[in-house]
Design a protein around this motif. Structure first.
Motif, mmCIF file in Angstrom:
data_model
loop_
_atom_site.group_PDB
_atom_site.id
_atom_site.type_symbol
_atom_site.label_atom_id
_atom_site.label_comp_id
_atom_site.label_asym_id
_atom_site.label_seq_id
_atom_site.Cartn_x
_atom_site.Cartn_y
_atom_site.Cartn_z
ATOM 1 N N PHE B 364 0.225 -9.122 -4.365
ATOM 2 C CA PHE B 364 0.704 -10.051 -3.342
ATOM 3 C C PHE B 364 -0.105 -11.347 -3.427
ATOM 4 O O PHE B 364 -1.273 -11.331 -3.791
ATOM 5 N N ASP B 368 0.466 -13.670 1.784
ATOM 6 C CA ASP B 368 1.003 -12.378 2.216
ATOM 7 C C ASP B 368 -0.121 -11.409 2.559
ATOM 8 O O ASP B 368 0.002 -10.602 3.478
ATOM 9 N N ASN B 369 -1.215 -11.469 1.825
ATOM 10 C CA ASN B 369 -2.352 -10.619 2.160
ATOM 11 C C ASN B 369 -2.981 -11.022 3.484
ATOM 12 O O ASN B 369 -3.556 -10.181 4.169
ATOM 13 N N ILE B 371 -1.534 -11.750 6.126
ATOM 14 C CA ILE B 371 -0.835 -11.259 7.320
ATOM 15 C C ILE B 371 -0.681 -9.733 7.310
ATOM 16 O O ILE B 371 -0.039 -9.182 8.200
ATOM 17 N N LEU B 372 -1.273 -9.081 6.323
ATOM 18 C CA LEU B 372 -1.149 -7.619 6.270
ATOM 19 C C LEU B 372 -1.694 -7.015 7.560
ATOM 20 O O LEU B 372 -2.828 -7.260 7.948
ATOM 21 N N GLU B 410 -0.445 -19.346 -2.664
ATOM 22 C CA GLU B 410 0.464 -18.556 -3.478
ATOM 23 C C GLU B 410 -0.203 -17.930 -4.690
ATOM 24 O O GLU B 410 0.465 -17.347 -5.543
#
Lengths: 355, 548
Positions: B364, B368-369, B371-372, B410
């Protein structure tokens, strides 16, 4: 840009497959140029061929979405074939049973039935995986055999065989009002078979990508697929996500099963030439992305349909197509080899991107 | 066992020609200059530390020495004559041996079989008895206590490392390279390793030690070569330098080696464990009735030899391991049977012990990490849809606040350095204003700069009222951060002491399962403690050590 980079390997794999396939043709004493030319003309040379190429492609694309969606959650759904059969059976059953319904609601109910049946069938494997850890490669495969045999039982003088079937293993006809509208106008191609299932396929691709990339559910499914431990740590119910991923995957496969039946307007015994298995290759070549799978499916469909003309016109065995398909898959799998070619050719940056 | 037995001090014999010289070593990976004209000079029979932050080029340099990587330019000189090392085979031939960080042993084979693998005594049939004898002799000669007939998989990590060492000694290596050898060891195993290293030098070997732990450099090495961003940043005599000076050379600026912290402002109870029990992965009792309270504004450190239930404790609190009995009160509410997601909503955050296996989804991207754990809650999810703007905004904010590099939301998490990966985990866990933080090995494997940063974050959060449970196998870390220290032994909290009143030796003894009724511990207690600290399975009598 990233998407372009991801497409490099499959494109190069196709090019390499064509070169190596050409050598095979040459070795067998024929002219590869003629072979490819007749295949290309056979696949897209006329409105009829383009229409037929699409018809060959659509079930492959949809079934490949089924393979890929499950794969995104970390599961190998190699039983799309069975899910596709269940979808075809359910849709046919609904259509023949509710044959007095008007067209639009009937189509919608049939689609829902196909997706629900495929989803339920795949969901069994997902549930077994989540509850007992039973490996999905085994369960989806075995469930495929069960589904196919159910279809034999239903169609070979079984509950779905109409009284006037004269021993042919088939269902009753799909009521005409339930048909997908044909999308090629008759001035281009009279009696074209390409129908609105193409739009359904495009929609399916959009839904596939939307769920995976634009919803928390998709995020969670991808997280589970890439690192289940981290997913659990992030509060994701891994077991539940696996089941949901399989159900959604199966729904794509169910739709894939309905479409060919809606071309022939009747469910024939053994109607699938192995779409569900071919779809595994399409998913791999398409690199598990919505666009990639769509393009890879079109390529495979074109090869399948083009082979017919090649065999007839250039007198080259249709098995060349199978060799080509195998080679494409081989080169996609051999990414390391492709990267090596790129590096040798001085395309270092591309080689990195393709990794 | 250095702390307990007097160490063997090696006699160093300085010689005119250095034993090993690497001159002007340059190696580029793409646009990254991993080694930029690096020089390394190692004298005969010395312990030479090569230090630097992660990514400074230490491992590249050593891989070049061992022939795993080919330099773009530069030369290697051994005993005054230039050598060409095209692969590990060449390296072994000129007497270089390497103990890798990740052991390369066959678990199901015995110690002797592993050691002789590839150079077995005997003809067509391997002479096992000769192998056992040779390995036994070798281990005796260098004071490496290990049973040649034991199966490797049954041995503790520290002993497995000795098997690795025996392997290279068996091949007659003179220059022994250790790549972060202590990363996998307990403090006591580390002491034992150091004693072994001293013995090796006394026996005529030369040692290169790659590390980023300054206390180890100070304890064992004679000279230090510091690398920074692929270049030489200093060559120091250990006796004439200080940890602060080495750290400055490594990082390129002043570094606070000990975090400053004010007195704790302790508030209300945040996390209370009451008779908590849980099982290990093998379904054996791992926690046997833990009682512990952590309040707002304090850091409670769990000290213990790894394998005494710390890991399970963190997982049970986080809801990743079922509670078999007892309660977990989070802000007064019993969450013992709630899911991880529910506990997160209740204000629990968790920095897991293994960021790569559990803390991050490595493929990821960073955003994205980040908001894990919150992916399904507003603002990141709205009406079943992902709110990309909110995700981007959170990423931008955290990347800036925690100085995550590269500052690219990203970038895949796997492309980040260990320190930046940990920053992602820490940033995310603190972002939702948690009430309780479980921090397990928060600085494991991080270099000086990143460790300082993470520690400062923890202290800052504590000062803002966060209740922190710190689990660490580094006693230094426990002592420098904790307000009180709880010692865990075999799934029990043996004692909780304010860290100001805590005595290292006493804590060490408690970690080993000793009980003290005042006064100094007896010799047998010390021996028992040492054996337990060396990760002996509980219940076995301490092994007689054969150090000469």
């Amino acid at each position: 840009m990233r998407m372009l980079a991801a497409g490099i390997t499959p494109v190069l794999a196709v090019v390499l497959a064509i070169i190596v396939g050409g050598i095979v043709v040459l070795a067998s004493g024929s002219n590869p140029i003629t072979a490819y030319e007749s295949m290309l003309v056979g696949a897209v040379g006329s409105p009829f061929d383009i229409s037929e190429t699409f018809i060959s492609s659509i079930p492959l694309i949809l079934a490949a979405y089924a393979v890929s969606f499950a794969f995104r959650s970390g599961l190998f759904n190699i039983g799309a074939e069975g899910q596709l059969y269940m979808g075809a059976i359910a849709a046919t059953w609904v259509a023949t049973t509710l044959s007095d319904w008007p067209g639009l609601p009937l189509i919608i109910v049939c689609i829902v039935a196909a997706m629900a049946a495929g989803g339920a069938w795949a969901g069994i494997a997902g549930w077994l995986k989540a509850k007992t850890g039973a490996h999905e490669v085994i369960t989806t495969m075995m469930l495929s055999y069960v589904a196919i045999d159910i279809s034999h039982w239903l169609l070979e003088a079984g509950p779905m065989t109409p009284a006037n079937a004269f021993g042919t293993p088939e269902s009753g006809p799909i009521p005409p009002q339930a048909a997908f509208p044909v999308i090629l106008p008759s001035w281009i191609l009279p009696n074209a078979r390409l129908n609105a299932s193409l739009f359904l396929t495009i929609l399916a691709g959009l839904v596939f990508a939307w769920i995976l990339w634009r919803t928390p559910l998709g995020y969670e499914i991808r997280a589970v697929g890439l690192n289940a431990k981290a997913a659990a740590y992030g509060g994701i119910n891994v077991a539940r996500r696996l089941v949901i991923a399989m159900v959604i995957a199966g729904a794509f496969a169910g739709l894939a099963g309905m479409v060919p039946v809606w071309v022939q307007m009747r469910l024939y015994d053994s109607f699938s030439p192995g779409y569900g298995y071919e779809a595994i290759a399409v998913a791999l070549v398409g690199k598990n992305s919505a666009i990639g799978i769509f393009l890879a499916g079109l390529l495979y469909g074109a090869m399948i349909h083009g082979a017919v003309a090649m065999q007839a016109n250039a007198n080259i065995s249709g098995f060349l197509v199978q060799i080509l398909q195998a080679l494409v898959l081989f080169f996609v799998g051999a990414e390391v080899l492709i990267r090596w070619f790129l590096r040798r050719g001085g395309f270092r940056a591309l080689a990195e991107a393709a990794s | 066992m250095t702390a307990l037995v007097s160490p063997v001090v090696p006699e160093t014999i300085p010689s005119a020609t250095p034993y090993l010289q690497m001159r002007g070593i340059t190696k580029a990976f793409g646009t990254l200059l991993a080694n930029d004209h690096v020089d390394l000079t190692v004298r005969d029979r010395e312990i030479h530390a090569v230090v630097g932050e992660n990514g400074a080029g230490k491992t590249t340099l050593m891989n070049i020495l061992y022939g795993l990587i080919h330099p773009d330019s530069g030369e290697i000189v051994i005993d005054g004559s230039p050598v060409r090392i095209r692969g590990p085979r060449d390296a072994i031939a000129v007497g270089i041996g390497m103990v890798h960080q990740h052991f390369q042993l066959v678990p199901v084979m015995t110690v002797a079989e592993n050691v002789v693998l590839g150079q077995e005594p005997g003809g067509i049939v391997v002479d096992r008895r000769a192998a056992v004898r040779q390995v036994g002799e070798l281990s005796e000669r260098f004071g490496l206590v290990v049973d040649p007939t034991a199966r490797v998989e049954t041995l503790p990590v520290g002993v497995q490392q000795r098997v690795e060492l025996l392997k290279i000694l068996y091949r007659g290596s003179r220059l022994l390279v250790f790549d972060e050898p202590t990363a996998v060891l307990t403090p006591q195993e580390t002491d034992e390793l150091f004693e072994i290293l001293r013995g090796l030098v006394a026996g005529g070997k030369t040692v290169i030690l790659i590390t980023h732990k300054l206390n180890e450099v100070m304890a064992i090495s004679e000279r230090v070569t510091v690398l920074r961003q692929g270049r030489n940043a200093g060559e120091l005599e250990t006796a004439k330098t200080s940890p602060a000076e080495i750290a400055r050379a490594m990082v390129g600026r002043e570094v606070l080696l000990r975090v400053e912290r004010d007195e704790a402002h302790i508030g209300e109870e945040r996390l209370r464990l009451d008779g908590l029990k849980a099982n290990s992965d093998r379904q054996l009792p791992a926690l046997d009735g833990i009682d512990l309270t952590i309040r707002s504004g304090e850091i409670v450190g769990i000290a213990g030899v790894s394998g005494n239930g710390q890991l399970e404790l963190a997982e049970v609190i986080a809801g990743l391991r079922p509670v078999t009995d007892g309660h977990v009160f989070l802000g007064g509410e019993d969450v013992a049977h709630q899911t991880t997601a529910e506990r997160r909503v209740h204000g629990l955050a968790y920095i897991p012990e293994d960021r790569q296996a559990r803390g991050l989804v490595l493929p990821f991207d960073v955003k994205d990490n980040l908001i894990l754990g919150s992916q399904s809650r507003p603002p990141f999810a709205q009406r079943g849809q992902r709110n990309s703007d909110a995700v981007d905004e959170r990423a931008k904010e955290l990347i800036q606040r925690y100085d995550i590099r590269p500052p690219d939301p990203e970038a895949p998490a796997q492309s980040l350095s260990g320190g930046n990966q940990q920053k992602v985990v820490v940033a995310r866990e603190l972002a939702e204003n948690p009430k309780v933080l479980v921090a397990a090995e928060p600085a494991r494997g991080l270099d000086v700069g990143a460790t300082e940063f993470i520690h400062r974050q923890l202290i800052e959060q504590r000062d803002h009222g966060l209740a922190i449970l710190l689990i660490s196998s580094e006693l230094d870390e426990i002592f420098s951060l904790s307000d009180s220290i709880a010692v865990i032994y075999r799934g029990h909290i043996v004692e909780v002491v304010p860290s100001a009143a805590a005595d290292r030796e006493r804590i060490g003894l408690l970690m080993a399962g000793g009980t003290i009724e005042g006064g100094t511990p007896s010799a047998s207690q010390v021996a028992q403690a040492a054996a337990a600290l060396a990760n002996e399975p509980p219940g076995t009598p301490p092994v007689e050590s054969a150090h000469q």
